[in-house]
Design an enzyme around this catalytic site. Sequence first.
Site, short mmCIF file in Angstrom:
data_model
loop_
_atom_site.label_atom_id
_atom_site.label_comp_id
_atom_site.label_asym_id
_atom_site.label_seq_id
_atom_site.Cartn_x
_atom_site.Cartn_y
_atom_site.Cartn_z
CG ASP A 130 -1.99 1.11 1.12
OD1 ASP A 130 -2.34 1.50 0.00
OD2 ASP A 130 -2.43 1.58 2.17
CB CYS A 190 -20.63 1.23 -4.83
SG CYS A 190 -20.24 1.12 -6.60
#
Length: 377
Positions: A130, A190
């Site tokens: 990440d 979403c």
Amino acid sequence: MNGQDLKSLALELGFSTARICRADEAWSAGERLAEYVADGHHGSMAWMEETLERRQHPTAMWADAKSAVVVGLNYGPEQDPLPLLERRSEGVVSVYAQNADYHDLLKKRLKHLARAFAEKTGKQVKVFVDTAPLMEKPLAEKAGVGWQGKHTNLVSREFGSWLFLGVMLTEAELEPDEAERDTCGSCRACLDICPTRAFPSPYRIDARRCISYLTIEHKGVIAEEFRKPMGNRIYGCDDCLAVCPWNKFAQTSVETAFHPRPELKGPLLAELAALDDAAFRQVFTASPVKRIGRDRFVRNVMIAVGNSGDPALLATVEAGLEDASALVRGMAVWALAQLDPGRARTRAERDAEAEGDEAVRAEWRAVSRSGDQTVSY
């Protein structure tokens, strides 16, 4: 050690899934990222622009990379987090941040996996979790872990929208798995649930409007248009993840490290707002929340207080008006105007004159301009 052995070892180490793809093939993800940055949708995350060239392809990170092993770790919550948004006197911390920092756990396991592979094969490896400029989600789609949904996050047939990702690059040429195909279909759940309309189009997010960005990455005053939509979200936002229909196949994470700490199961806003720097650091030790610092966190809490509709929190607001942080004081002014507009207007002229920070004075002036507007809950 071949690719199948490597994936089996990853599962033994506790990863929920592991798949392989080529790291040296052409892809369109780099072009999409360049367009994203050119449109300014990355907001104040200057590091995305500064590292753009390295982000555009895995081989830009490491020219000798031939294969990518993409691992995923399930952090599916025990309960749907959306009902928490109705408990307005409590703060909502994003599911992923309610306990330990996932970076540490993933990196430890990835390093173990990489070391075992390197020792067996003599091939060089590099691991990424990440924080490095590597595009994990396109690699995960290419490897078949899942696909990037319309909310831009990875969606898995097995784990829904609840996967942490890590990548091991290697110079070894491993047998790739089949890529996953997009199975969002016509679903817009979403996109439609986003309280700030942060999706200009499917598969595209404007971070400047995203509550996760605003509460975590954004360092200054949060624009007024986003404050009411924030509700009681004080760190991150799970709406677009939690509403995904594929979550019905997801299982609760077996990792106790990701189960919510007791103090973060519906934490009271009054208690969170009262945290000084030392107490904040103690409560959020080893937590992702710690990295934004006490002042930005309490800034978010003050906005949630303003959205609570709870007069009992006026004492919390009064304390915030005296806070040493201008960020906190400014949002306390806004919170006071939401909970008790009359008192806010009465104090506005006097307090604006006494205030030393221009941004906070601007909040008081906004209260003065509000006239006789009333607030409804």
